[in-house]
Design a protein around this motif. Structure first.
Motif, mmCIF file in Angstrom:
data_model
loop_
_atom_site.group_PDB
_atom_site.id
_atom_site.type_symbol
_atom_site.label_atom_id
_atom_site.label_comp_id
_atom_site.label_asym_id
_atom_site.label_seq_id
_atom_site.Cartn_x
_atom_site.Cartn_y
_atom_site.Cartn_z
ATOM 1 N N SER A 7 -71.593 -113.882 -53.667
ATOM 2 C CA SER A 7 -72.291 -112.729 -53.121
ATOM 3 C C SER A 7 -71.325 -111.917 -52.277
ATOM 4 O O SER A 7 -70.298 -112.403 -51.837
ATOM 5 C CB SER A 7 -73.479 -113.191 -52.266
ATOM 6 O OG SER A 7 -73.036 -114.008 -51.213
ATOM 7 N N PRO A 11 -71.315 -103.624 -56.583
ATOM 8 C CA PRO A 11 -72.045 -103.555 -57.851
ATOM 9 C C PRO A 11 -71.084 -103.419 -59.024
ATOM 10 O O PRO A 11 -70.207 -102.563 -59.013
ATOM 11 C CB PRO A 11 -72.903 -102.287 -57.683
ATOM 12 C CG PRO A 11 -73.071 -102.140 -56.214
ATOM 13 C CD PRO A 11 -71.792 -102.646 -55.615
ATOM 14 N N THR A 15 -73.033 -102.796 -64.966
ATOM 15 C CA THR A 15 -74.467 -102.547 -64.834
ATOM 16 C C THR A 15 -74.810 -101.077 -65.011
ATOM 17 O O THR A 15 -75.985 -100.731 -65.112
ATOM 18 C CB THR A 15 -74.980 -103.007 -63.455
ATOM 19 O OG1 THR A 15 -74.336 -102.225 -62.438
ATOM 20 C CG2 THR A 15 -74.692 -104.474 -63.233
ATOM 21 N N GLY A 63 -84.710 -111.446 -63.213
ATOM 22 C CA GLY A 63 -84.506 -111.285 -61.785
ATOM 23 C C GLY A 63 -85.711 -110.950 -60.940
ATOM 24 O O GLY A 63 -85.567 -110.707 -59.744
ATOM 25 N N ARG A 109 -76.898 -111.374 -68.448
ATOM 26 C CA ARG A 109 -76.518 -111.384 -67.035
ATOM 27 C C ARG A 109 -76.393 -109.960 -66.495
ATOM 28 O O ARG A 109 -76.738 -109.696 -65.341
ATOM 29 C CB ARG A 109 -75.197 -112.146 -66.877
ATOM 30 C CG ARG A 109 -74.664 -112.142 -65.457
ATOM 31 C CD ARG A 109 -73.550 -113.136 -65.316
ATOM 32 N NE ARG A 109 -72.870 -112.994 -64.051
ATOM 33 C CZ ARG A 109 -71.986 -113.868 -63.573
ATOM 34 N NH1 ARG A 109 -71.694 -114.944 -64.278
ATOM 35 N NH2 ARG A 109 -71.404 -113.667 -62.408
ATOM 36 N N ARG A 110 -75.918 -109.048 -67.316
ATOM 37 C CA ARG A 110 -75.771 -107.661 -66.882
ATOM 38 C C ARG A 110 -77.124 -107.085 -66.460
ATOM 39 O O ARG A 110 -77.220 -106.371 -65.457
ATOM 40 C CB ARG A 110 -75.174 -106.809 -67.993
ATOM 41 C CG ARG A 110 -73.700 -107.040 -68.265
ATOM 42 C CD ARG A 110 -73.240 -106.183 -69.433
ATOM 43 N NE ARG A 110 -73.515 -104.787 -69.192
ATOM 44 C CZ ARG A 110 -73.824 -103.903 -70.139
ATOM 45 N NH1 ARG A 110 -73.932 -104.282 -71.402
ATOM 46 N NH2 ARG A 110 -74.036 -102.642 -69.834
ATOM 47 N N GLU A 113 -78.161 -108.512 -63.094
ATOM 48 C CA GLU A 113 -77.409 -107.921 -61.990
ATOM 49 C C GLU A 113 -77.871 -106.491 -61.711
ATOM 50 O O GLU A 113 -77.997 -106.090 -60.543
ATOM 51 C CB GLU A 113 -75.919 -107.962 -62.305
ATOM 52 C CG GLU A 113 -75.358 -109.377 -62.315
ATOM 53 C CD GLU A 113 -73.884 -109.435 -62.695
ATOM 54 O OE1 GLU A 113 -73.366 -108.418 -63.224
ATOM 55 O OE2 GLU A 113 -73.262 -110.481 -62.462
ATOM 56 N N TYR A 116 -81.231 -106.735 -59.888
ATOM 57 C CA TYR A 116 -81.103 -107.242 -58.518
ATOM 58 C C TYR A 116 -80.470 -106.188 -57.612
ATOM 59 O O TYR A 116 -80.917 -105.975 -56.475
ATOM 60 C CB TYR A 116 -80.266 -108.526 -58.513
ATOM 61 C CG TYR A 116 -80.345 -109.278 -57.196
ATOM 62 C CD1 TYR A 116 -81.348 -110.226 -56.987
ATOM 63 C CD2 TYR A 116 -79.444 -109.023 -56.165
ATOM 64 C CE1 TYR A 116 -81.445 -110.902 -55.790
ATOM 65 C CE2 TYR A 116 -79.540 -109.698 -54.959
ATOM 66 C CZ TYR A 116 -80.542 -110.634 -54.776
ATOM 67 O OH TYR A 116 -80.642 -111.302 -53.567
ATOM 68 N N LEU A 117 -79.436 -105.524 -58.096
ATOM 69 C CA LEU A 117 -78.732 -104.542 -57.278
ATOM 70 C C LEU A 117 -79.515 -103.248 -57.116
ATOM 71 O O LEU A 117 -79.131 -102.387 -56.328
ATOM 72 C CB LEU A 117 -77.357 -104.247 -57.885
ATOM 73 C CG LEU A 117 -76.359 -105.407 -57.775
ATOM 74 C CD1 LEU A 117 -75.106 -105.116 -58.587
ATOM 75 C CD2 LEU A 117 -76.007 -105.696 -56.320
ATOM 76 N N LEU A 123 -75.038 -109.071 -54.677
ATOM 77 C CA LEU A 123 -75.543 -110.075 -55.601
ATOM 78 C C LEU A 123 -75.652 -111.427 -54.913
ATOM 79 O O LEU A 123 -74.902 -111.719 -53.976
ATOM 80 C CB LEU A 123 -74.614 -110.208 -56.801
ATOM 81 C CG LEU A 123 -74.622 -109.072 -57.821
ATOM 82 C CD1 LEU A 123 -73.478 -109.265 -58.816
ATOM 83 C CD2 LEU A 123 -75.954 -108.989 -58.545
ATOM 84 N N ILE A 126 -73.969 -116.509 -58.228
ATOM 85 C CA ILE A 126 -74.495 -116.752 -59.564
ATOM 86 C C ILE A 126 -73.734 -117.896 -60.212
ATOM 87 O O ILE A 126 -72.505 -117.879 -60.278
ATOM 88 C CB ILE A 126 -74.384 -115.488 -60.441
ATOM 89 C CG1 ILE A 126 -75.252 -114.360 -59.854
ATOM 90 C CG2 ILE A 126 -74.823 -115.790 -61.873
ATOM 91 C CD1 ILE A 126 -75.106 -113.047 -60.576
ATOM 92 N N GLN A 128 -73.482 -119.227 -63.779
ATOM 93 C CA GLN A 128 -73.827 -119.019 -65.193
ATOM 94 C C GLN A 128 -73.522 -120.319 -65.923
ATOM 95 O O GLN A 128 -72.421 -120.542 -66.419
ATOM 96 C CB GLN A 128 -73.033 -117.857 -65.790
ATOM 97 C CG GLN A 128 -73.477 -117.533 -67.216
ATOM 98 C CD GLN A 128 -72.927 -116.219 -67.712
ATOM 99 O OE1 GLN A 128 -72.477 -115.391 -66.926
ATOM 100 N NE2 GLN A 128 -72.970 -116.012 -69.010
#
Length: 303
Positions: A7, A11, A15, A63, A109-110, A113, A116-117, A123, A126, A128
Motif C-alpha cells: 500500500s 494509482p 487502471t 473490490g 486485478r486491474r 485496483e 478501489y482507487l 491500494l 495485495i 496475488q
C-alpha cells in the motif's frame, strides 16, 4: 507464485480507461443491506473499543467489500491485506480452476485496483496468490477483522478458516461468506465443522454471512442486540445451535451506514454524505410535516 504490491503506491497507469464507479453501488459485486449494517457495526465498535490490528480479506472479486473495509483502517500502523488469484492460473488445482472460469471469468486485478482507487488514495497490500499463501505472508495474531470470501470448495474453505484463526487476535472477528447458499455446501460444512471442532464461536448470522470469533462472543452479542433493537427496523432472534448462543439478524429495511464516497462522484453527491440514522429519521419527519408543495420540491431536489 505470489505477487505482492504494498500500500502507499500511486494509482497505476494500467487502471486508466477502466470503468470508474461514481457510487459504492456501482462497484460490481454482492453486498446486501444487512451485511453493510453488520460490517459497519463490528468495525466501528472495534474502533470505539480501541481494538488495534490489521484487516484481511481472502477473495476480493472486484473490490466491493474491500472498498468498504478500507474505510475502517484506524491507525497509521494498521495494514489492509487482500489475497486473491485475480488473473493468475489456479492450476494445479483443476477444481478451483473450473470454479474460477465459471464464476469469475471477467475478474482482473486491474479492475479491482481501479475500483478501489476510485474511493481510496492508496491500494491495500495485495497478495496475488492462492489463499494458501496467507499463513506465510500475514503474521499470527496481527489481525482484528478477517473476511473470507474466496473458494467455495470445502478443502479450501477449511484451510481459509484455519488461516483466519491464526491471523486473528484474541478479540478478532471472522466473517464467512456464503455459509448457507444452496450452491456452496462446502462452505457450510467447513463453517459448522469449525464451530464443532475448532473452537469457532458464532456471534451472529445474516442470510449470507456468518460472523464469529475464537474469543468470547457474549459481549459482542449483547451489545449488537441492544443497539440494533434500539435502532429499530431490524429483525432479531436468539437461537441455540450445538450449545452455542446465536443471534439471527435481518436488517434489509434498516438505514444504511455512511458509505465511502467515490472521487468520481458528481459534485453534489460527493459534497453531501448520507446522514446518520437519527438525522435521516429527522429529515423524513420534516418532510412529512411540511406543506405538500414544499415536500414535492424537496423530493425533486433529492432526486
Amino acid at each position: 507464485m505470489t505477487t505482492t504490491a504494498t500500500s502507499g503506491q500511486a494509482p497505476p497507469a494500467e487502471t486508466q480507461g477502466l470503468p470508474q464507479p461514481r457510487t459504492f453501488d456501482e462497484v460490481p459485486g454482492w453486498f446486501y443491506r444487512t451485511d453493510l449494517v453488520l460490517f459497519d457495526w463490528f468495525l466501528t465498535r472495534q474502533r470505539d473499543l480501541r481494538h488495534r490490528g490489521d484487516l484481511l480479506e481472502m477473495g476480493a472479486y472486484l473490490g466491493k467489500s474491500a472498498v468498504l473495509m478500507g474505510a475502517y483502517l484506524d491507525a497509521p500502523e494498521e495494514r489492509f491485506t487482500v489475497c486473491d488469484l485475480f488473473d493468475s492460473d489456479a492450476a494445479p488445482d483443476e477444481a478451483n480452476g473450473r470454479e474460477m472460469r465459471h464464476s469469475y471469468s471477467t475478474l482482473t486485478r486491474r479492475a479491482f485496483e481501479a475500483n478501489y482507487l476510485s474511493f481510496h488514495d492508496e491500494l491495500p497490500r495485495i497478495l496475488q496468490a492462492p489463499t494458501t499463501a496467507v499463513p506465510g505472508e500475514v503474521a499470527d495474531g496481527s489481525c482484528r477483522f478477517v473476511h473470507v470470501d474466496a473458494s467455495h470448495l470445502y478443502e479450501h474453505v477449511h484451510g481459509d478458516i484455519a488461516a483466519a484463526r491464526d491471523t486473528l487476535g484474541p478479540e478478532g472477528i471472522v466473517v464467512l461468506d456464503d455459509y448457507r447458499s444452496d450452491h456452496t455446501p462446502g462452505v457450510a460444512c467447513a463453517t459448522w465443522q469449525a464451530v464443532l471442532e475448532s473452537g469457532l464461536r458464532p456471534v451472529c448470522v445474516s442470510s449470507h454471512k456468518f460472523y464469529g470469533t475464537w474469543g468470547d462472543p457474549r459481549p459482542w452479542q449483547d451489545a449488537l442486540h441492544s443497539e440494533l433493537r434500539a435502532r429499530g427496523k431490524c429483525w432479531l432472534q436468539w437461537q441455540q445451535v450445538a450449545g452455542q448462543r446465536l443471534l439471527l439478524v435481518g436488517a434489509r429495511k434498516a438505514d444504511p451506514p455512511t458509505l465511502p464516497v467515490s472521487r468520481h462522484a458528481s459534485p453534489a453527491s460527493a459534497a453531501v454524505r448520507k446522514p446518520p440514522p437519527r438525522a435521516a429519521a429527522a429529515r423524513r419527519l420534516a418532510v412529512d410535516l411540511l406543506p405538500p408543495v414544499m415536500t414535492r420540491a424537496l423530493r425533486r431536489a433529492r432526486r
